[in-house]
Design a protein around this motif. Structure first.
Motif, short mmCIF file in Angstrom:
data_model
loop_
_atom_site.label_atom_id
_atom_site.label_comp_id
_atom_site.label_asym_id
_atom_site.label_seq_id
_atom_site.Cartn_x
_atom_site.Cartn_y
_atom_site.Cartn_z
N LEU A 85 0.41 -1.20 0.17
CA LEU A 85 -0.46 0.02 -0.11
C LEU A 85 0.61 1.88 -0.45
CD1 LEU A 85 -2.35 -1.13 2.75
CD2 LEU A 85 -2.49 -1.14 0.09
N ALA B 39 1.11 5.15 0.90
CA ALA B 39 -0.21 6.14 1.83
C ALA B 39 0.56 7.29 1.65
CB ALA B 39 -0.22 5.83 3.20
N GLY B 40 1.63 8.26 2.30
CA GLY B 40 2.20 9.07 2.16
C GLY B 40 3.31 8.85 1.26
N GLY B 41 3.47 8.06 1.25
CA GLY B 41 4.91 6.86 0.56
C GLY B 41 6.83 7.94 0.88
N GLN B 42 6.48 8.19 2.38
CA GLN B 42 7.51 9.06 2.89
C GLN B 42 8.60 8.18 3.32
OE1 GLN B 42 8.39 12.31 2.85
NE2 GLN B 42 6.34 11.89 1.08
N SER B 43 8.30 6.27 3.99
CA SER B 43 8.75 5.71 4.11
C SER B 43 9.26 4.47 3.22
CB SER B 43 8.66 4.84 5.59
OG SER B 43 8.59 5.76 6.75
N LEU B 44 7.96 4.32 2.71
CA LEU B 44 7.67 3.55 0.88
C LEU B 44 8.89 3.54 0.43
CD1 LEU B 44 6.94 0.43 0.41
CD2 LEU B 44 5.00 1.78 -0.83
N HIS C 251 0.30 14.16 9.46
CA HIS C 251 1.05 14.41 9.73
C HIS C 251 0.32 15.86 10.52
CE1 HIS C 251 3.06 10.90 10.08
NE2 HIS C 251 3.91 11.19 9.46
N GLY D 263 3.22 12.55 5.08
CA GLY D 263 3.36 11.53 5.39
C GLY D 263 2.07 11.10 6.38
N THR D 264 1.81 10.23 7.15
CA THR D 264 0.13 9.72 7.03
C THR D 264 0.27 8.89 8.42
OG1 THR D 264 -0.16 7.55 6.67
CG2 THR D 264 -0.62 9.90 4.87
N GLU E 266 7.66 7.70 16.73
CA GLU E 266 7.31 8.83 18.13
C GLU E 266 5.47 7.74 18.15
OE1 GLU E 266 8.91 10.16 15.96
OE2 GLU E 266 10.30 11.49 17.14
N LEU F 35 -4.73 -0.90 7.05
CA LEU F 35 -5.22 -0.02 8.25
C LEU F 35 -6.27 0.87 8.41
CD1 LEU F 35 -2.01 0.74 11.30
CD2 LEU F 35 -4.58 2.52 10.91
N TYR G 110 15.13 10.66 13.81
CA TYR G 110 14.33 10.01 14.15
C TYR G 110 15.04 9.86 15.49
CZ TYR G 110 11.90 6.40 10.69
OH TYR G 110 10.82 6.34 10.34
C1 LIG Z 1 13.82 12.15 5.98
C2 LIG Z 1 12.68 11.81 7.65
C3 LIG Z 1 12.89 11.80 8.75
C4 LIG Z 1 11.96 10.79 9.03
N1 LIG Z 1 11.91 10.49 10.83
C5 LIG Z 1 10.98 10.03 10.99
C6 LIG Z 1 10.91 10.16 12.74
O1 LIG Z 1 11.41 11.38 12.91
N2 LIG Z 1 9.56 10.17 13.20
C7 LIG Z 1 9.07 9.25 12.05
O2 LIG Z 1 7.67 8.54 13.30
N3 LIG Z 1 8.66 9.06 11.29
C8 LIG Z 1 9.85 9.35 10.67
N4 LIG Z 1 9.76 9.69 9.12
C9 LIG Z 1 8.77 8.82 8.38
C10 LIG Z 1 7.56 9.48 8.25
O3 LIG Z 1 6.81 10.09 9.43
C11 LIG Z 1 6.22 9.06 7.28
O4 LIG Z 1 4.90 9.73 7.02
C12 LIG Z 1 5.53 7.59 8.13
O5 LIG Z 1 6.70 6.50 8.49
C13 LIG Z 1 4.96 6.95 7.15
O6 LIG Z 1 3.70 7.25 6.66
P1 LIG Z 1 4.04 7.60 5.52
O7 LIG Z 1 2.39 7.98 4.96
O8 LIG Z 1 5.19 8.31 4.93
O9 LIG Z 1 4.19 6.04 5.01
P2 LIG Z 1 4.17 4.67 3.57
O10 LIG Z 1 5.95 5.63 3.51
O11 LIG Z 1 3.55 5.35 2.09
O12 LIG Z 1 4.04 3.58 3.96
C14 LIG Z 1 4.87 3.10 5.59
C15 LIG Z 1 3.88 1.47 4.94
O13 LIG Z 1 3.10 1.33 5.47
C16 LIG Z 1 2.03 0.62 5.29
N5 LIG Z 1 0.68 0.73 4.94
C17 LIG Z 1 0.96 2.69 4.61
N6 LIG Z 1 -0.27 2.96 5.17
C18 LIG Z 1 -0.84 1.60 5.72
C19 LIG Z 1 -2.12 1.77 6.20
N7 LIG Z 1 -3.39 2.50 5.94
N8 LIG Z 1 -2.58 0.20 5.84
C20 LIG Z 1 -1.36 -0.68 5.55
N9 LIG Z 1 -0.12 -0.49 5.35
C21 LIG Z 1 0.34 0.48 5.58
C22 LIG Z 1 3.11 0.18 3.41
O14 LIG Z 1 2.38 -0.36 2.21
C23 LIG Z 1 4.67 0.59 3.77
O15 LIG Z 1 4.68 -0.57 3.80
C24 LIG Z 1 10.82 10.24 8.14
C25 LIG Z 1 10.75 10.62 7.08
C26 LIG Z 1 11.80 10.94 6.37
C27 LIG Z 1 12.09 10.81 5.23
#
Ligand SMILES: Cc1cc2nc3c(=O)[nH]c(=O)nc-3n(C[C@H](O)[C@H](O)[C@H](O)COP(=O)(O)OP(=O)(O)OC[C@H]3O[C@@H](n4cnc5c(N)ncnc54)[C@H](O)[C@@H]3O)c2cc1C
Length: 284
Positions: A29, A31-36, A77, A109-110, A123, A166, A192
């Motif tokens: 999936l 979502a925000g793509g910030q980790s994926l 967020h 990010g979500t 966090e 989720l 982090y």
């Molecule tokens: C430079 C940098 C610094 C960061 N620092 C921090 C920090 O200090 N603290 C922190 O907590 N985070 C940090 N992050 C991560 C950020 O908070 C992300 O937004 C968050 O971890 C993932 O959210 P996302 O929506 O981007 O998820 P995505 O990157 O889209 O997805 C992350 C994972 O979760 C799965 N997923 C996403 N949504 C769902 C759903 N609804 N149901 C089931 N699975 C799902 C995806 O398939 C994937 O495997 C950082 C990221 C970067 C790039």
């Protein structure tokens, strides 16, 4: 680096997202793509299909429901950071939000992505555990609720099944007796955490009851420290009680790229003293 090739589908409904997950065993999936996207670019993961859930309606709301605050999985967020509902009713989340990454990442990010990704140094998973919150998952059999304590299973591993989305997290609303505390140590603000601590308790006379201390950055999942919680419970939070809570800290961190285990253990004690002080302060 560039990611391995992948196909892309934009799901228009939850049913479609769940069905696509069923058809493609190695799909992810988006979502925000910030980790994926980072894990794809580093080729830590190479799914054949990304299922974008950003077009699924109804997952981007924050609402009060049955004594809980329900936060949809696609709430960004930044939206949580600015929400009056969250600052009023879930002050621990409001305190934690500014520590998560940087503004650009918080714009995309979500909350659902962060909880589903389950980074042990993040966090929000620790806040969910400290608040005794719950996760709503939607899969082929419909919706189900998973308590925070049962959700985080291991390193980046959760109770979500392969076809689960989720869809929301739910957190109990604060009462006038609720006390919360949050602190973390990071090399730079937004990185982090090396070690962090999210906490909640109930004011009880001169002391605290129902103390829940959830550490992050010290194990494979967010971790509660039951002996330290007991040591903080039941009387005035004076130096003696703080010393015994720190001595009781039941944590066994491992070395990681940020710090050695003894440094992490020491920092956990430092944070415990800071957070315990916050727990004694009534909300303004
Ligand atoms: C430079 C940098 C610094 C960061 N620092 C921090 C920090 O200090 N603290 C922190 O907590 N985070 C940090 N992050 C991560 C950020 O908070 C992300 O937004 C968050 O971890 C993932 O959210 P996302 O929506 O981007 O998820 P995505 O990157 O889209 O997805 C992350 C994972 O979760 C799965 N997923 C996403 N949504 C769902 C759903 N609804 N149901 C089931 N699975 C799902 C995806 O398939 C994937 O495997 C950082 C990221 C970067 C790039």
């Amino acid at each position: 680096m560039k990611p391995a090739p992948f196909a892309y589908r934009k799901a228009r409904s939850l049913d479609e997202a769940v069905a696509l997950l069923g058809e493609h065993a190695d799909a992810r999936l988006l979502a925000g793509g910030q980790s994926l996207i980072a894990t794809l670019n580093m080729r830590l993961s190479a799914p054949s299909l990304l299922i974008d859930i950003n077009g699924v309606s109804g997952l981007d709301r924050i609402a009060v429901k049955d004594g809980m605050v329900e936060i949809g999985a696609l709430v960004r967020h930044v939206q949580a950071e600015r929400s009056d509902i969250i600052s009023t009713h879930v002050p621990l989340i409001a305190r934690a939000m500014p520590h998560i990454a940087h503004a650009a990442i918080r714009n995309r990010g979500t909350l659902g992505g962060s909880i589903a990704f389950a980074d042990p140094a993040a966090e929000l998973p620790a806040c969910l555990l400290a608040l005794d919150g719950e996760v709503e998952a939607t899969g082929p059999q419909g919706k189900r609720t998973i308590k925070a304590q049962d959700f985080f299973k291991g390193l980046f591993e959760t109770a979500l099944g392969p076809q689960d989305v989720l869809t929301a997290i739910r957190l109990p609303m604060a009462t006038p007796e609720t006390r919360v505390g949050f602190a973390e140590l990071a090399r730079r603000h937004g990185d982090y955490a090396i070690v962090g601590l999210a906490a909640s308790a109930r004011a009880d006379g001169v002391g605290l009851a129902d103390v829940r201390l959830a550490y992050f950055g010290v194990g494979d999942t967010p971790l509660r420290v039951r002996k330290a919680e007991e040591a903080l419970t039941g009387g005035a939070i004076d130096d003696k009680r703080l010393d015994s809570a720190v001595a009781a800290l039941d944590l066994d961190p491992h070395d990681d790229i940020q710090a050695t285990a003894p440094v992490k253990k020491h920092l956990a004690g430092v944070l415990l003293r800071r957070v315990a002080k916050q727990l004694t302060e009534a909300r303004a």
